[in-house]
Write a protein that holds these residues in place. Structure first.
Motif, PDB file in Angstrom:
ATOM      1  N   LEU A  58       1.034  -2.046   0.006  1.00 56.96           N
ATOM      2  CA  LEU A  58      -0.022   0.198   0.170  1.00 56.96           C
ATOM      3  C   LEU A  58       0.829   0.847  -0.021  1.00 56.96           C
ATOM      4  O   LEU A  58       0.443   1.595  -0.665  1.00 56.96           O
ATOM      5  CB  LEU A  58      -0.989  -0.216   0.952  1.00 56.96           C
ATOM      6  CG  LEU A  58      -1.917  -1.254   1.312  1.00 56.96           C
ATOM      7  CD1 LEU A  58      -2.676  -1.044   2.897  1.00 56.96           C
ATOM      8  CD2 LEU A  58      -2.511  -1.453   0.373  1.00 56.96           C
ATOM      9  N   ASP A  59       1.792   1.517   0.372  1.00 55.59           N
ATOM     10  CA  ASP A  59       2.932   1.855  -0.044  1.00 55.59           C
ATOM     11  C   ASP A  59       3.201   2.486  -0.363  1.00 55.59           C
ATOM     12  O   ASP A  59       3.656   4.044  -1.268  1.00 55.59           O
ATOM     13  CB  ASP A  59       4.584   1.928   1.544  1.00 55.59           C
ATOM     14  CG  ASP A  59       3.486   2.382   3.166  1.00 55.59           C
ATOM     15  OD1 ASP A  59       1.948   3.372   3.635  1.00 55.59           O
ATOM     16  OD2 ASP A  59       3.804   1.849   4.653  1.00 55.59           O
ATOM     17  N   LYS A  60       4.158   1.568  -1.310  1.00 54.05           N
ATOM     18  CA  LYS A  60       4.741   1.497  -2.382  1.00 54.05           C
ATOM     19  C   LYS A  60       3.529   1.797  -3.547  1.00 54.05           C
ATOM     20  O   LYS A  60       4.021   2.515  -4.445  1.00 54.05           O
ATOM     21  CB  LYS A  60       5.098   0.182  -2.469  1.00 54.05           C
ATOM     22  CG  LYS A  60       6.143  -0.254  -3.721  1.00 54.05           C
ATOM     23  CD  LYS A  60       6.723  -1.441  -4.011  1.00 54.05           C
ATOM     24  CE  LYS A  60       7.724  -1.022  -5.451  1.00 54.05           C
ATOM     25  NZ  LYS A  60       7.298  -0.779  -6.759  1.00 54.05           N
ATOM     26  N   ILE A  61       2.788   1.989  -3.612  1.00 54.01           N
ATOM     27  CA  ILE A  61       1.486   2.690  -4.699  1.00 54.01           C
ATOM     28  C   ILE A  61       1.523   3.064  -4.024  1.00 54.01           C
ATOM     29  O   ILE A  61       0.581   4.555  -5.534  1.00 54.01           O
ATOM     30  CB  ILE A  61       0.401   1.218  -4.338  1.00 54.01           C
ATOM     31  CG1 ILE A  61       0.717   0.172  -5.027  1.00 54.01           C
ATOM     32  CG2 ILE A  61      -0.661   2.356  -5.500  1.00 54.01           C
ATOM     33  CD1 ILE A  61      -0.363  -0.979  -4.984  1.00 54.01           C
ATOM     34  N   GLY A  62       1.454   3.672  -2.874  1.00 54.12           N
ATOM     35  CA  GLY A  62       0.823   5.044  -2.699  1.00 54.12           C
ATOM     36  C   GLY A  62      -1.305   5.262  -2.071  1.00 54.12           C
ATOM     37  O   GLY A  62      -0.989   6.357  -2.431  1.00 54.12           O
ATOM     38  N   LEU A  63      -1.428   4.177  -1.638  1.00 57.16           N
ATOM     39  CA  LEU A  63      -2.567   4.628  -1.577  1.00 57.16           C
ATOM     40  C   LEU A  63      -2.986   5.128  -0.037  1.00 57.16           C
ATOM     41  O   LEU A  63      -2.135   5.606   1.129  1.00 57.16           O
ATOM     42  CB  LEU A  63      -3.457   2.754  -1.843  1.00 57.16           C
ATOM     43  CG  LEU A  63      -3.217   2.102  -2.370  1.00 57.16           C
ATOM     44  CD1 LEU A  63      -3.711   0.772  -2.976  1.00 57.16           C
ATOM     45  CD2 LEU A  63      -4.381   3.128  -3.555  1.00 57.16           C
ATOM     46  N   ASP A  64      -4.159   5.494  -0.289  1.00 55.88           N
ATOM     47  CA  ASP A  64      -4.302   5.847   1.065  1.00 55.88           C
ATOM     48  C   ASP A  64      -5.749   5.715   2.168  1.00 55.88           C
ATOM     49  O   ASP A  64      -6.507   4.681   0.974  1.00 55.88           O
ATOM     50  CB  ASP A  64      -5.771   6.992   1.046  1.00 55.88           C
ATOM     51  CG  ASP A  64      -6.782   8.361   2.177  1.00 55.88           C
ATOM     52  OD1 ASP A  64      -6.160   7.712   2.952  1.00 55.88           O
ATOM     53  OD2 ASP A  64      -7.693   8.134   1.875  1.00 55.88           O
ATOM     54  N   TYR A  65      -4.669   4.472   3.130  1.00 52.17           N
ATOM     55  CA  TYR A  65      -5.443   3.939   4.052  1.00 52.17           C
ATOM     56  C   TYR A  65      -5.605   4.909   5.884  1.00 52.17           C
ATOM     57  O   TYR A  65      -4.078   5.493   6.112  1.00 52.17           O
ATOM     58  CB  TYR A  65      -4.495   2.605   4.194  1.00 52.17           C
ATOM     59  CG  TYR A  65      -2.750   3.006   4.352  1.00 52.17           C
ATOM     60  CD1 TYR A  65      -2.508   2.604   6.077  1.00 52.17           C
ATOM     61  CD2 TYR A  65      -1.722   3.046   3.419  1.00 52.17           C
ATOM     62  CE1 TYR A  65      -1.590   2.761   6.450  1.00 52.17           C
ATOM     63  CE2 TYR A  65      -0.699   2.888   3.583  1.00 52.17           C
ATOM     64  CZ  TYR A  65      -0.629   2.592   5.268  1.00 52.17           C
ATOM     65  OH  TYR A  65       0.950   2.710   5.506  1.00 52.17           O
ATOM     66  N   LYS A  66      -6.167   4.557   5.909  1.00 47.52           N
ATOM     67  CA  LYS A  66      -6.951   5.014   7.602  1.00 47.52           C
ATOM     68  C   LYS A  66      -6.485   3.796   8.901  1.00 47.52           C
ATOM     69  O   LYS A  66      -6.943   2.377   8.066  1.00 47.52           O
ATOM     70  CB  LYS A  66      -7.433   5.765   7.605  1.00 47.52           C
ATOM     71  CG  LYS A  66      -7.309   6.968   7.342  1.00 47.52           C
ATOM     72  CD  LYS A  66      -6.741   7.962   7.501  1.00 47.52           C
ATOM     73  CE  LYS A  66      -6.304   9.122   7.303  1.00 47.52           C
ATOM     74  NZ  LYS A  66      -6.325   8.972   5.696  1.00 47.52           N
ATOM     75  N   PHE A  67      -6.332   3.882   9.727  1.00 50.98           N
ATOM     76  CA  PHE A  67      -6.526   2.588  10.593  1.00 50.98           C
ATOM     77  C   PHE A  67      -7.970   2.388  11.219  1.00 50.98           C
ATOM     78  O   PHE A  67      -8.026   4.072  11.788  1.00 50.98           O
ATOM     79  CB  PHE A  67      -5.190   2.037  11.549  1.00 50.98           C
ATOM     80  CG  PHE A  67      -4.256   1.764  11.353  1.00 50.98           C
ATOM     81  CD1 PHE A  67      -3.987   0.791  10.837  1.00 50.98           C
ATOM     82  CD2 PHE A  67      -3.373   2.451  10.682  1.00 50.98           C
ATOM     83  CE1 PHE A  67      -2.859  -0.002  10.385  1.00 50.98           C
ATOM     84  CE2 PHE A  67      -2.089   1.738  10.254  1.00 50.98           C
ATOM     85  CZ  PHE A  67      -1.802   0.857   9.701  1.00 50.98           C
ATOM     86  N   ASN A  68      -8.592   1.078  11.913  1.00 52.42           N
ATOM     87  CA  ASN A  68      -9.856   1.370  12.350  1.00 52.42           C
ATOM     88  C   ASN A  68     -10.048   2.239  13.757  1.00 52.42           C
ATOM     89  O   ASN A  68      -8.824   1.104  13.972  1.00 52.42           O
ATOM     90  CB  ASN A  68     -11.097   0.467  11.409  1.00 52.42           C
ATOM     91  CG  ASN A  68     -12.448   0.563  12.348  1.00 52.42           C
ATOM     92  OD1 ASN A  68     -12.630   1.608  12.976  1.00 52.42           O
ATOM     93  ND2 ASN A  68     -13.348  -0.545  12.903  1.00 52.42           N
ATOM     94  N   PHE A  69     -10.762   2.345  14.113  1.00 53.46           N
ATOM     95  CA  PHE A  69     -10.772   1.822  15.604  1.00 53.46           C
ATOM     96  C   PHE A  69     -10.666   0.958  16.672  1.00 53.46           C
ATOM     97  O   PHE A  69     -11.255   0.537  15.940  1.00 53.46           O
ATOM     98  CB  PHE A  69     -11.468   3.625  17.068  1.00 53.46           C
ATOM     99  CG  PHE A  69     -11.266   4.993  16.170  1.00 53.46           C
ATOM    100  CD1 PHE A  69     -10.186   5.436  15.915  1.00 53.46           C
ATOM    101  CD2 PHE A  69     -12.779   5.400  16.476  1.00 53.46           C
ATOM    102  CE1 PHE A  69     -10.339   6.834  14.867  1.00 53.46           C
ATOM    103  CE2 PHE A  69     -12.662   7.072  16.496  1.00 53.46           C
ATOM    104  CZ  PHE A  69     -11.265   7.662  15.871  1.00 53.46           C
ATOM    105  N   ILE A  70     -10.715   0.647  17.508  1.00 51.15           N
ATOM    106  CA  ILE A  70     -10.198  -0.025  18.379  1.00 51.15           C
ATOM    107  C   ILE A  70     -11.364  -0.353  19.507  1.00 51.15           C
ATOM    108  O   ILE A  70     -10.903   0.013  20.766  1.00 51.15           O
ATOM    109  CB  ILE A  70      -8.648  -0.551  18.815  1.00 51.15           C
ATOM    110  CG1 ILE A  70      -8.104  -1.205  17.200  1.00 51.15           C
ATOM    111  CG2 ILE A  70      -8.742  -2.636  18.941  1.00 51.15           C
ATOM    112  CD1 ILE A  70      -9.010  -1.616  16.206  1.00 51.15           C
TER     113      ILE A  70
END
Length: 312
Positions: A237-249
């Motif tokens: 995901l980092d290499k492709i440059g995608l926007d990602y976020k982590f869900n709340f726990i």
């Protein structure tokens, strides 16, 4: 002759009003406000409240005899209560849409045929065009998306142990029966992906609800699927440059992932990819959101191809 609409007015609507009276009252609605919203007298509101516990059990039982499952009723009532619907027009729109879906799905056919003494081959309700005209197009789109996954020789590498699925929502979807997906999920079969049944509306609960939440925040998002998560996937995901976020726990008695996502959206926009990890008892996965099934599966295959290039 007995029309399906007569069943709604005589048998279903009074029971739904009873349930809504109880649940909305518990949320702080006054008897006067309930009387106005639901279109019933205040003495009847008071009477409904006196019958709470026993009446609620019997109401669910009677509705299930008509063909409406308890989980569908709960979903409908909970949505209205959680959203604190306080005007009659919105309530009418929600209940009307719910009933149309119950009819077009065939849920009440057996009951209608029995009480109206109809020929068992009756198919009048099933051919009514209650869904938007693009329903057939949606089915074709999600099947075409599946073909993309089926042709991929790499996608199976990023399928979670719980398998995967694709969800596709009708415009302004609010309930799971307005979301198209594959019953039984999409499974890994000989290093490929396979559907075990034709796509259906209402076939998914968790993924459908995740998509409905995302769609409520961003109307352009109408599709969702999930892939596995690990550090290697994150590197892709980092290499492709995608926007990602982590869900709340966060913890919840029902669906903690969904509950956490709802709280997440109170502070954030819908990300292209939502990662849910470090949750006890749940496999970590990445939810991919997009405008349609082709959009999400194309990205999923791109991730799978890059994953294979880097690590296999």
């Amino acid at each position: 002759m007995l029309l399906p609409e007569e069943i709604l007015v005589k048998k279903v609507l009074p029971k739904l009003k009873f349930l809504l009276t109880i649940r909305l009252y518990e949320k702080g609605f006054t008897q006067g406000k309930l009387s106005k919203i639901l279109g019933i007298s205040q003495p009847l509101v008071n009477n409904y409240l006196k019958l709470r516990i026993r009446g609620e059990y019997e109401t669910f039982e009677e509705l299930e005899k008509i063909g409406i499952k308890k989980k569908d009723i709960e979903e409908l009532v909970n949505y209205i209560v959680e959203e604190k619907v306080s005007d009659s027009i919105t309530l009418i729109r929600i209940l009307e849409n719910f009933w149309k879906n119950m009819i077009s799905s065939g849920a009440i056919c057996a009951y209608h045929i029995k009480v109206a003494h109809l020929d068992p081959r009756c198919d009048v309700c099933l051919i009514k065009k209650f869904q938007p005209q693009n329903k057939k197009d949606m089915i074709e789109e999600i099947k075409n998306a599946l073909k993309i996954l089926e042709k991929s020789s790499e996608f199976h590498h990023i399928v979670p142990e719980i398998n995967t699925n694709i969800a596709y929502a009708l415009p302004n979807a609010r309930f799971k029966f307005e979301v198209l997906s594959f019953p039984g999920r999409l499974i890994k079969f000989k290093k490929r992906i396979k559907a075990i049944a034709e796509p259906e509306f209402g076939a998914s609960t968790h993924l459908a609800n995740m998509l409905i939440l995302a769609h409520s925040r961003n109307k352009e998002i109408r599709a969702c699927m999930y892939i596995k998560y690990n550090k290697k996937v994150q590197k892709v995901l980092d290499k492709i440059g995608l926007d990602y976020k982590f869900n709340f726990i966060l913890d919840s008695e029902d669906d903690p992932v969904l509950f956490s996502f709802k709280k997440f959206l109170e502070e954030n926009d819908v990300p292209r990819i939502l990662i849910d990890k470090d949750r006890k008892g749940f496999e970590p996965v990445c939810y991919i959101f997009g405008k349609d099934p082709i959009d999400v599966v194309t990205l999923a295959v791109d991730i799978a191809n890059e994953y294979s290039n880097l690590f296999l």
